[in-house]
Design an enzyme around this catalytic site. Structure first.
Site, mmCIF file in Angstrom:
data_model
loop_
_atom_site.group_PDB
_atom_site.id
_atom_site.type_symbol
_atom_site.label_atom_id
_atom_site.label_comp_id
_atom_site.label_asym_id
_atom_site.label_seq_id
_atom_site.Cartn_x
_atom_site.Cartn_y
_atom_site.Cartn_z
ATOM 1 N N SER A 45 -18.195 -1.347 -17.612
ATOM 2 C CA SER A 45 -19.198 -0.765 -18.440
ATOM 3 C C SER A 45 -19.712 0.242 -17.425
ATOM 4 O O SER A 45 -20.060 1.619 -17.746
ATOM 5 C CB SER A 45 -20.234 -1.064 -19.126
ATOM 6 O OG SER A 45 -21.219 -1.852 -18.035
ATOM 7 N N HIS B 204 -26.511 -1.622 -15.713
ATOM 8 C CA HIS B 204 -26.068 0.232 -16.410
ATOM 9 C C HIS B 204 -27.588 1.298 -16.220
ATOM 10 O O HIS B 204 -28.703 1.020 -15.062
ATOM 11 C CB HIS B 204 -26.860 0.285 -17.510
ATOM 12 C CG HIS B 204 -26.036 -0.387 -18.503
ATOM 13 N ND1 HIS B 204 -25.666 -0.292 -20.119
ATOM 14 C CD2 HIS B 204 -24.676 -0.951 -18.216
ATOM 15 C CE1 HIS B 204 -24.706 -1.089 -20.566
ATOM 16 N NE2 HIS B 204 -23.944 -0.993 -19.448
ATOM 17 N N ASP C 23 -27.773 2.344 -24.307
ATOM 18 C CA ASP C 23 -27.517 1.058 -25.051
ATOM 19 C C ASP C 23 -28.140 1.290 -25.799
ATOM 20 O O ASP C 23 -29.525 2.121 -26.423
ATOM 21 C CB ASP C 23 -28.138 0.302 -24.149
ATOM 22 C CG ASP C 23 -26.730 0.223 -23.421
ATOM 23 O OD1 ASP C 23 -26.229 0.404 -23.392
ATOM 24 O OD2 ASP C 23 -27.353 -0.012 -21.314
#
Length: 163
Positions: free
Chosen positions: A56, A97, A123
């Site tokens: 990711s 993230h 998100d």
């Protein structure tokens, strides 16, 4: 170990070569290094290594990399800024993230909108200060693959890219 070595040295009739071979001077630093390494991996210190399980954050952080996370306290969490890469917990999963936006509410509550660099959209849930576990300092490429493979073997699933 060293006390036992001195006792054996005084009571045993060994040659100098045998005494030198059995010396704990070599094993004591190794044991100390082993304790420090296990403590580091287990997260007993301020910095903690984490194996990345998904792509990711590709191309900056790839699957199989190890990232070293600085465990930050509550006051340092409020100093996080846009573009910092953080580690946070969401529904029992650890996610790494980048902060894309900081939202400050009227009552002083701070939330972060995060997004993986490889994801198309941010998100779906904002991250609260309680969820933040630390800030990523740097990565070490490729050495996390054994952890990734063991995780896949025991969980029988491959992780998806978080969305």
């Amino acid at each position: 170990l060293y006390v036992n070595f001195l006792h054996v040295k005084k009571t045993d009739r060994s040659s100098r070569r045998e005494i030198k071979k059995s010396s704990p001077v070599i094993s004591i630093p190794f044991i100390l290094f082993l304790f420090v390494f296990v403590g580091f991996v287990a997260g007993f210190f301020k910095y903690m290594p984490i194996a990345v399980m998904s792509n990711s954050m590709k191309p900056i952080i790839n699957r199989g990399d190890i990232v070293v996370v600085d465990k930050i306290n509550e006051s340092d969490k409020t100093k996080l800024k846009v573009d910092d890469v953080i580690e946070y917990e969401l529904d029992g999963s650890i996610i790494i993230h980048r902060i894309g936006q900081i939202i400050k509410s009227d009552n002083g509550e701070i939330k972060f909108i995060t997004k993986g660099d490889n994801n198309n959209a941010p998100d779906f849930k904002p991250v609260t200060l309680k969820q933040v576990r630390g800030k990523v300092l740097f990565k070490i490429p490729y050495i996390g693959y054994p952890v990734v493979y063991l995780n896949e073997f025991f969980n029988k699933t491959k992780p998806n890219v978080e969305t």
